[in-house]
Design an enzyme around this catalytic site. Structure first.
Site, PDB file in Angstrom:
ATOM      1  N   GLU A 124     -23.546  -4.046 -10.683  1.00 59.60           N
ATOM      2  CA  GLU A 124     -24.018  -4.018  -9.678  1.00 59.60           C
ATOM      3  C   GLU A 124     -22.846  -3.307  -8.608  1.00 59.60           C
ATOM      4  OE1 GLU A 124     -26.866  -4.993  -9.785  1.00 59.60           O
ATOM      5  OE2 GLU A 124     -27.251  -5.105  -8.136  1.00 59.60           O
ATOM      6  N   CYS A 148     -33.070   4.613  31.259  1.00 63.74           N
ATOM      7  CA  CYS A 148     -31.565   4.459  32.680  1.00 63.74           C
ATOM      8  C   CYS A 148     -31.366   6.330  32.633  1.00 63.74           C
ATOM      9  CB  CYS A 148     -30.855   3.538  32.557  1.00 63.74           C
ATOM     10  SG  CYS A 148     -30.591   4.111  34.175  1.00 63.74           S
ATOM     11  N   SER A 205     -35.384  -4.739 -15.736  1.00 66.61           N
ATOM     12  CA  SER A 205     -35.922  -5.410 -14.246  1.00 66.61           C
ATOM     13  C   SER A 205     -35.797  -7.322 -15.037  1.00 66.61           C
ATOM     14  CB  SER A 205     -36.961  -5.365 -13.600  1.00 66.61           C
ATOM     15  OG  SER A 205     -37.746  -5.680 -13.550  1.00 66.61           O
ATOM     16  N   LEU A 206     -35.571  -7.945 -14.425  1.00 66.95           N
ATOM     17  CA  LEU A 206     -35.590  -9.296 -14.399  1.00 66.95           C
ATOM     18  C   LEU A 206     -37.088 -10.141 -13.676  1.00 66.95           C
ATOM     19  CD1 LEU A 206     -32.322 -10.922 -13.901  1.00 66.95           C
ATOM     20  CD2 LEU A 206     -33.310 -11.094 -15.984  1.00 66.95           C
ATOM     21  N   CYS A 238     -34.512   0.113  36.052  1.00 72.52           N
ATOM     22  CA  CYS A 238     -32.974  -0.213  35.167  1.00 72.52           C
ATOM     23  C   CYS A 238     -32.557  -1.504  35.477  1.00 72.52           C
ATOM     24  CB  CYS A 238     -32.003   1.294  35.192  1.00 72.52           C
ATOM     25  SG  CYS A 238     -29.994   0.478  34.507  1.00 72.52           S
ATOM     26  N   LYS A 287     -29.063 -16.818 -17.779  1.00 72.65           N
ATOM     27  CA  LYS A 287     -28.971 -16.981 -19.020  1.00 72.65           C
ATOM     28  C   LYS A 287     -29.061 -17.264 -20.021  1.00 72.65           C
ATOM     29  CE  LYS A 287     -27.627 -12.349 -16.493  1.00 72.65           C
ATOM     30  NZ  LYS A 287     -26.616 -11.201 -16.391  1.00 72.65           N
ATOM     31  N   CYS A 300     -28.657  -0.967  38.243  1.00 74.79           N
ATOM     32  CA  CYS A 300     -29.010   0.108  38.751  1.00 74.79           C
ATOM     33  C   CYS A 300     -30.004   0.521  39.482  1.00 74.79           C
ATOM     34  CB  CYS A 300     -27.967   1.623  37.977  1.00 74.79           C
ATOM     35  SG  CYS A 300     -29.302   2.682  37.369  1.00 74.79           S
ATOM     36  N   GLU A 302     -24.992 -17.114 -13.435  1.00 80.58           N
ATOM     37  CA  GLU A 302     -24.014 -16.051 -12.963  1.00 80.58           C
ATOM     38  C   GLU A 302     -24.766 -15.835 -11.295  1.00 80.58           C
ATOM     39  OE1 GLU A 302     -24.475 -12.726 -14.643  1.00 80.58           O
ATOM     40  OE2 GLU A 302     -24.144 -13.327 -17.013  1.00 80.58           O
ATOM     41  N   CYS A 319     -24.852   4.573  36.134  1.00 78.66           N
ATOM     42  CA  CYS A 319     -25.589   3.336  36.454  1.00 78.66           C
ATOM     43  C   CYS A 319     -23.851   2.705  35.716  1.00 78.66           C
ATOM     44  CB  CYS A 319     -25.960   3.249  35.402  1.00 78.66           C
ATOM     45  SG  CYS A 319     -27.115   1.906  34.730  1.00 78.66           S
ATOM     46  N   LYS A 325     -26.870 -13.692  -8.417  1.00 77.42           N
ATOM     47  CA  LYS A 325     -27.257 -12.242  -8.389  1.00 77.42           C
ATOM     48  C   LYS A 325     -27.068 -11.500  -7.032  1.00 77.42           C
ATOM     49  CE  LYS A 325     -31.833 -10.574  -8.057  1.00 77.42           C
ATOM     50  NZ  LYS A 325     -31.865  -9.530  -8.079  1.00 77.42           N
ATOM     51  N   ASP A 349       0.642  -1.253   0.126  1.00 81.25           N
ATOM     52  CA  ASP A 349      -0.108  -0.288   0.116  1.00 81.25           C
ATOM     53  C   ASP A 349       0.879   1.388   0.283  1.00 81.25           C
ATOM     54  OD1 ASP A 349      -2.017  -1.573   0.276  1.00 81.25           O
ATOM     55  OD2 ASP A 349      -2.921  -1.124   2.453  1.00 81.25           O
ATOM     56  N   TYR A 372     -22.098  -6.663 -15.365  1.00 80.02           N
ATOM     57  CA  TYR A 372     -22.539  -8.328 -15.760  1.00 80.02           C
ATOM     58  C   TYR A 372     -23.053  -8.132 -16.971  1.00 80.02           C
ATOM     59  CZ  TYR A 372     -26.395  -6.312 -13.437  1.00 80.02           C
ATOM     60  OH  TYR A 372     -26.963  -5.575 -12.675  1.00 80.02           O
ATOM     61  N   ASP A 392     -26.632  -8.900  -4.651  1.00 78.63           N
ATOM     62  CA  ASP A 392     -27.645  -8.223  -3.770  1.00 78.63           C
ATOM     63  C   ASP A 392     -27.234  -6.252  -3.630  1.00 78.63           C
ATOM     64  OD1 ASP A 392     -30.030  -7.516  -3.369  1.00 78.63           O
ATOM     65  OD2 ASP A 392     -29.764  -8.484  -1.295  1.00 78.63           O
ATOM     66  N   LYS A 451     -34.467 -16.714  -7.189  1.00 78.97           N
ATOM     67  CA  LYS A 451     -34.392 -16.092  -5.851  1.00 78.97           C
ATOM     68  C   LYS A 451     -34.066 -17.222  -5.305  1.00 78.97           C
ATOM     69  CE  LYS A 451     -35.083 -12.007  -5.270  1.00 78.97           C
ATOM     70  NZ  LYS A 451     -35.521 -11.279  -5.489  1.00 78.97           N
ATOM     71  N   ARG A 488     -30.191   2.981 -11.749  1.00 78.29           N
ATOM     72  CA  ARG A 488     -30.995   2.598 -13.227  1.00 78.29           C
ATOM     73  C   ARG A 488     -32.268   3.224 -12.661  1.00 78.29           C
ATOM     74  NH1 ARG A 488     -35.616  -0.668 -11.754  1.00 78.29           N
ATOM     75  NH2 ARG A 488     -36.194  -1.801 -13.713  1.00 78.29           N
ATOM     76  N   TYR A 543       2.069   1.930  -3.062  1.00 75.32           N
ATOM     77  CA  TYR A 543       1.054   2.452  -4.452  1.00 75.32           C
ATOM     78  C   TYR A 543       0.800   3.694  -3.844  1.00 75.32           C
ATOM     79  CZ  TYR A 543      -3.749   2.852  -5.798  1.00 75.32           C
ATOM     80  OH  TYR A 543      -5.083   3.244  -6.540  1.00 75.32           O
ATOM     81  N   ASP A 544       0.802   4.418  -2.695  1.00 78.05           N
ATOM     82  CA  ASP A 544       0.855   5.630  -3.213  1.00 78.05           C
ATOM     83  C   ASP A 544       1.614   6.733  -2.753  1.00 78.05           C
ATOM     84  OD1 ASP A 544      -1.708   4.746  -1.021  1.00 78.05           O
ATOM     85  OD2 ASP A 544      -0.980   4.932   0.737  1.00 78.05           O
TER      86      ASP A 544
HETATM   87  S1  IVH Z   1     -28.643  -9.145 -15.577  1.00 74.52           S
HETATM   88  C1  IVH Z   1     -32.102  -6.756 -18.599  1.00 74.52           C
HETATM   89  N1  IVH Z   1     -27.209 -10.152 -13.879  1.00 74.52           N
HETATM   90  O1  IVH Z   1     -31.226  -8.061 -10.988  1.00 74.52           O
HETATM   91  C2  IVH Z   1     -31.582  -6.764 -16.880  1.00 74.52           C
HETATM   92  N2  IVH Z   1     -29.388  -8.637 -13.408  1.00 74.52           N
HETATM   93  O2  IVH Z   1     -33.911  -8.128 -10.974  1.00 74.52           O
HETATM   94  C3  IVH Z   1     -30.300  -7.956 -17.286  1.00 74.52           C
HETATM   95  N3  IVH Z   1     -28.474  -8.390 -10.916  1.00 74.52           N
HETATM   96  O3  IVH Z   1     -31.340  -5.130 -11.928  1.00 74.52           O
HETATM   97  C4  IVH Z   1     -29.961  -7.541 -15.528  1.00 74.52           C
HETATM   98  N4  IVH Z   1     -26.901  -9.871 -10.342  1.00 74.52           N
HETATM   99  O4  IVH Z   1     -29.316  -4.997 -10.392  1.00 74.52           O
HETATM  100  C5  IVH Z   1     -28.643  -9.138 -14.288  1.00 74.52           C
HETATM  101  N5  IVH Z   1     -25.553 -10.917 -11.938  1.00 74.52           N
HETATM  102  C6  IVH Z   1     -26.314 -10.551 -12.539  1.00 74.52           C
HETATM  103  C7  IVH Z   1     -27.031  -9.388 -11.804  1.00 74.52           C
HETATM  104  C8  IVH Z   1     -28.298  -8.850 -12.231  1.00 74.52           C
HETATM  105  C9  IVH Z   1     -27.829  -8.831  -9.454  1.00 74.52           C
HETATM  106  C10 IVH Z   1     -29.440  -7.668  -9.932  1.00 74.52           C
HETATM  107  C11 IVH Z   1     -29.640  -5.783 -11.343  1.00 74.52           C
HETATM  108  C12 IVH Z   1     -31.258  -6.254 -11.576  1.00 74.52           C
HETATM  109  C13 IVH Z   1     -32.156  -6.662 -10.688  1.00 74.52           C
HETATM  110  C14 IVH Z   1     -33.431  -7.847 -11.145  1.00 74.52           C
END
Ligand code: IVH
Length: 682
Positions: free
Chosen positions: A173, A425, A83-84, A407, A289, A410, A114, A430, A116, A34, A225, A118, A313, A137, A37-38
């Site tokens: 993400e 308290c 979204s998915l 409490c 996918k 005490c 892949e 205390c 997912k 480190d 991703y 969070d 999920k 998003r 690097y610094d």
């Molecule tokens: S692909 C068309 N891949 O899950 C949407 N999404 O429930 C393409 N997420 O909004 C998304 N890991 O925020 C994709 N390996 C992954 C992911 C991923 C987490 C999230 C992402 C998306 C949400 C959908």
């Protein structure tokens, strides 16, 4: 150094530093320490300051974050961020792909699987390989421009490692690791700030900070991703896209697999589910996918989600266990917190035997009683929480829980302040409050006294050897060495050697800064940051103690709530006696010169230096400007107040003249400084 050489070195350094970023943040295989690097980063910063014409937006020095913003501007996603669809069982997952196969009229040849993550989805835009901006998003169509904040994330490449002409959009993400999340919440708890419920909220909150310097401290990561326009790169499948992203310098998770059949997909999901708790970040499922991009267009999408991918999920891991007891703990500020003591269960790979029930309202809402069986899970994978009571298993005669009127430690009658949900308290002496207060006093955020662990502090309080912080400074070798420690197998005495080390640490703490002391006192709502501002503004504890609320409100970051808390703290007789004792013990109650911000005589003025100065180095002159409340920047703009012209000035002089910015000679500059600088200035 001449211009040409400087330019060459700047380019070298940029490349080298980004290579080390990549090794560290993406490959996890650092080659240098480190410190090394610094050193590289510092060298680059200095060169860019001397030769601002070579500073560029893709330089690693830009990652520290620029100015805070009023609000985020809006960005329209040219390709909407969909979204998915979710699948919650193997059957639902199978059905999803059967539908796709029907649409295609063929079997799906391969899948890309892949984790997912969070976190929260963001989109990054590159022009000719250079990062030009990124957004959240939002609602999928319109997001927020969080470019400055994204730049602070080291796994977001500022320049791609491969050549790409024109525009490229990459999505992925932003997340916070479990470790950083825990650390952040620990700090927040110390500062009396509300805790984040899970790493996703923490990541979202951090990315949406108006001040990028805050984001920068929050340690976020970015997993890529998706390449939005893969055809442009002649990529044929999601799997190829992931490999390309990695080559281009992005962090991918490394848990992805290409599966040839639905059964293989399922096997992947099962194995991922087993390993999920061992990963350093939170995942809540898997994304499956169709691998082949040519099939993506054929299956198409709905208004909300593509038909080529689905999110499986994981079921939330909830376990049923028995509430053996509900205890009430007393915190540093006297807050009473009910805690469920559970029959131990393993959730998410660790043993859970306690869960906070937060406060009386929460207990009432969930109606948790001693003897109940409750469903327990981990909020955001980390913090154990009681989800609900299994009423069918409630033992006969179980009584609703009532918060104690006194409490538990005490026995002082408890109080509930108007507008608060917490019961407290009120007794500042205390033992529980003393204990927690002492733990805070010796912590890193306070006086940073190493070696005084929980166990020793507990004995000091129980044996009535210490009643307040100041008593720590009267401890002697005999007393300390006779306390006990928990050894490998059994208890043993602290001993004279360890006791001497602790005494030395206590003695050394007398040299901590005023900021440390203020933070250590544990004034409600006053954490490290506010303490720092108070120390800088007032310069001494006496000045803070005698300040009226209106004066306290002048300090950055201090609002009504904090001001009245500080004011009240120093009107309490016990606290005044404590401060007197600390003074007598020899603690530092004033700031050092360097900690002090002198009055802002140059407030609102921006200085730029060009050429060599005679009386001091440029960075020293800049420090001087800053210490008087002014700003020193490296490039001239219409916002620059003065350009100080030294010997052999560079192109900045010309620019200043073009813009009509006022010029100062070095002599004029110093006479301006000398007028305002405190004694002992340069
Ligand atoms: S692909 C068309 N891949 O899950 C949407 N999404 O429930 C393409 N997420 O909004 C998304 N890991 O925020 C994709 N390996 C992954 C992911 C991923 C987490 C999230 C992402 C998306 C949400 C959908």
């Amino acid at each position: 150094m001449d211009r040409q050489l400087a330019q060459k070195r700047i380019e070298e350094l940029k490349k080298e530093i980004e290579r080390h970023n990549y090794l560290y943040y993406v490959l996890d295989q650092p080659e240098i320490t480190d410190e090394e690097y610094d050193r590289l980063l510092k060298e680059l910063k200095a060169l860019e300051e001397s030769f601002p014409e070579f500073a560029s937006p893709d330089s690693p020095t830009q990652r520290v974050g620029g100015r805070p913003r009023e609000e985020f501007s809006k960005v329209v996603h040219e390709v909407p961020m969909l979204s998915l669809e979710n699948a919650f069982s193997k059957d639902e997952l199978r059905q999803f792909f059967m539908r796709a196969e029907n649409l295609l009229g063929m079997e799906i040849p391969s899948y890309c699987c892949e984790p997912k993550i969070d976190g929260l989805a963001v989109s990054l835009v590159y022009e000719n390989g250079v990062f030009v901006g990124g957004s959240t998003r939002g609602d999928g169509i319109i997001g927020e421009d969080v470019s400055e904040n994204l730049k602070t994330i080291r796994s977001v490449p500022l320049r791609l490692r491969v050549n790409v002409d024109g525009t490229l959009e990459v999505r992925g993400e932003v997340f916070m690791s479990k470790k950083s999340f825990e650390k952040l919440n620990e700090n927040r708890e110390e500062e009396g700030l509300p805790l984040f419920a899970n790493p996703r909220n923490a990541a979202a909150g951090s990315l949406r900070q108006l001040d990028p310097r805050v984001t920068s401290r929050r340690k976020l990561g970015f997993f890529a991703y998706q390449v939005v326009n893969p055809m442009k790169l002649k990529l044929k499948s999601q799997w190829e896209a992931l490999q390309w992203l990695k080559e281009a310098g992005f962090l991918i998770q490394g848990e992805e697999v290409r599966a040839q059949s639905f059964e293989d997909v399922w096997e992947y999901i099962e194995s991922l589910q087993e390993r999920r708790h061992d990963l350093p970040y939170v995942i809540d499922g898997a994304v499956v996918k169709i691998d082949d991009f040519s099939l993506w267009e054929k299956v198409g999408k709905t208004a909300k989600a593509p038909k080529w991918a689905v999110a499986y999920k994981f079921p939330a891991e909830e376990k049923l266990t028995k509430v053996k007891d509900i205890i009430v703990s007393v915190g540093r500020t006297g807050a009473l917190t009910p805690v469920a003591i559970l029959e131990p269960v393993i959730i998410g790979g660790t043993v859970v035997q306690r869960a906070s029930l937060h406060n009386a309202d929460e207990i009432k809402r969930k109606d948790v009683r001693v003897g109940d069986f409750v469903w327990v899970r981990k909020a955001g994978e980390i913090i154990p929480e009681v989800v609900r009571v299994e009423k069918s298993k409630r033992p006969e005669g179980a009584l609703p829980f009532k918060m104690p009127d006194a409490c538990p430690v005490c026995k002082s009658p408890t109080v509930k302040l108007p507008g608060e949900v917490v019961i407290r308290c009120p007794n500042r002496s205390c033992p529980a409050q003393i204990l927690e207060g002492l733990k805070h006093f010796v912590s890193r955020a306070g006086m940073d006294i190493k070696g005084l662990g929980d166990k020793i502090i507990r004995q000091l309080v129980e044996k009535k050897l210490v009643f307040d912080f100041a008593d720590l400074y009267n401890l002697d070798l005999d007393t300390l060495s006779n306390l006990t420690l928990v050894g490998e197998k059994n208890e043993r005495k602290v001993g004279r050697k360890a006791a001497a080390t602790i005494l030395r640490a206590i003695e050394n703490s007398k040299n901590r800064t005023l900021k440390n002391l203020i933070s250590a006192l544990g004034i409600r709502y006053v954490g490290e940051k506010v303490a720092e501002e108070l120390a800088a503004h007032f310069g001494s504890l006496d000045a803070i103690m005698s300040a009226q609320e209106e004066t306290l409100l002048l300090v950055p970051g201090v609002g009504d709530r904090i001001a009245s808390s500080i004011y009240a703290f120093f009107r309490d007789e016990n606290n005044l006696r404590l401060v007197e004792k600390l003074k007598n013990a020899g603690l530092k109650l004033k700031t050092e010169e360097k900690e002090k911000k002198t009055s802002g005589a140059l407030e609102g003025m921006t200085f730029v230096f060009t050429g060599e100065l005679k009386r001091a180095k440029r960075h020293e002159a800049e420090e001087m400007v800053k210490s008087l409340g002014g700003k020193a920047t490296s490039s001239v703009s219409s916002r620059t107040t003065f350009v100080v012209v030294g010997e052999n000035p560079g192109s900045k002089l010309q620019k200043a003249q073009n813009l009509g910015v006022k010029l100062l000679t070095e002599e004029e500059f110093w006479s301006m400084i000398d007028k305002h600088a405190p004694e002992g200035g340069l």
